[in-house]
Scaffold this motif. Sequence first.
Motif, PDB file in Angstrom:
ATOM      1  N   GLU A  46       0.800  -1.173  -0.084  1.00 26.68           N
ATOM      2  CA  GLU A  46      -0.028   0.085  -0.023  1.00 26.68           C
ATOM      3  C   GLU A  46       0.724   1.385   0.016  1.00 26.68           C
ATOM      4  N   SER A  61      -0.950   8.669   2.522  1.00 22.80           N
ATOM      5  CA  SER A  61      -2.136   7.980   2.926  1.00 22.80           C
ATOM      6  C   SER A  61      -2.939   8.614   3.871  1.00 22.80           C
ATOM      7  N   ASP A  62      -4.259   8.339   3.943  1.00 17.68           N
ATOM      8  CA  ASP A  62      -5.013   8.959   5.058  1.00 17.68           C
ATOM      9  C   ASP A  62      -4.433   8.128   6.596  1.00 17.68           C
ATOM     10  N   SER A  63      -4.133   6.856   6.421  1.00 12.82           N
ATOM     11  CA  SER A  63      -3.781   6.334   7.730  1.00 12.82           C
ATOM     12  C   SER A  63      -2.439   6.926   8.278  1.00 12.82           C
ATOM     13  N   VAL A  64      -1.688   7.529   7.328  1.00 16.63           N
ATOM     14  CA  VAL A  64      -0.540   8.146   8.080  1.00 16.63           C
ATOM     15  C   VAL A  64      -0.488   9.634   8.066  1.00 16.63           C
ATOM     16  N   LYS A  65      -1.370  10.328   7.678  1.00 15.78           N
ATOM     17  CA  LYS A  65      -1.374  11.859   7.428  1.00 15.78           C
ATOM     18  C   LYS A  65      -1.314  12.552   8.832  1.00 15.78           C
ATOM     19  N   LYS A  87       2.198   3.195  15.316  1.00 18.42           N
ATOM     20  CA  LYS A  87       1.191   2.325  15.931  1.00 18.42           C
ATOM     21  C   LYS A  87       1.447   0.827  15.582  1.00 18.42           C
ATOM     22  N   ASP A  89      -0.202  -0.953  13.775  1.00 23.49           N
ATOM     23  CA  ASP A  89      -0.767  -1.393  12.629  1.00 23.49           C
ATOM     24  C   ASP A  89       0.305  -0.833  11.304  1.00 23.49           C
ATOM     25  N   ASP A  90       1.318  -0.114  11.897  1.00 26.02           N
ATOM     26  CA  ASP A  90       2.304   0.483  10.796  1.00 26.02           C
ATOM     27  C   ASP A  90       3.356  -0.556  10.736  1.00 26.02           C
TER      28      ASP A  90
END
Length: 126
Positions: A46, A61-65, A87, A89-90
Motif C-alpha cells: 500500500e 495516505s489517510d492512515s499516516v497523514k 502504531k 498497524d504500521d
Amino acid sequence: QVQLQASGGGLVQAGDSLRLSCAASGRTFRDYDMAWFRQAPGKEREFVAAMRYRGGTTRYSDSVKGRFTISRDNAENMVYLQMNSLKPDDTAVYYCAATPRVALSALAVDSSYDYWGQGTLVTVSS
C-alpha cells in the motif's frame, strides 16, 4: 537508471518515532518522483507517502497523514520518511520507490514506479 537502498527499520514500541532513509544512485535523481510504500504480513502493498521531483508537493495516505513526513535531499540523493506516533498497524516492510515525473494523480499508484529498493522492516510493538 536508479538504484535504491532503504534503511532505518527496526523494532520500536507504540508511540515511538523512527526515520527511514533511502539512498539513491544516479545523477538524475532530482528528476524523479519518490515514494514510500509498505507491505504488512498477509496484506497487499500500500501507498504511504510521495514527493514530487522538485520537492514541495507531497501526498500521504489517510492512515499516516499527520504522523509521517516525507522529505528529500536532492544534493545528497536521499529520501526520508519520518514516522511519529507509531502504531502496531504500521508494522510492515517499507519500500522506497522512484519514477520519472508522473501525473499527480499517479503518485500513489505502485505501478507508476519503475525502481524499487529492497525494503526495510518496521515492527511496532503494543
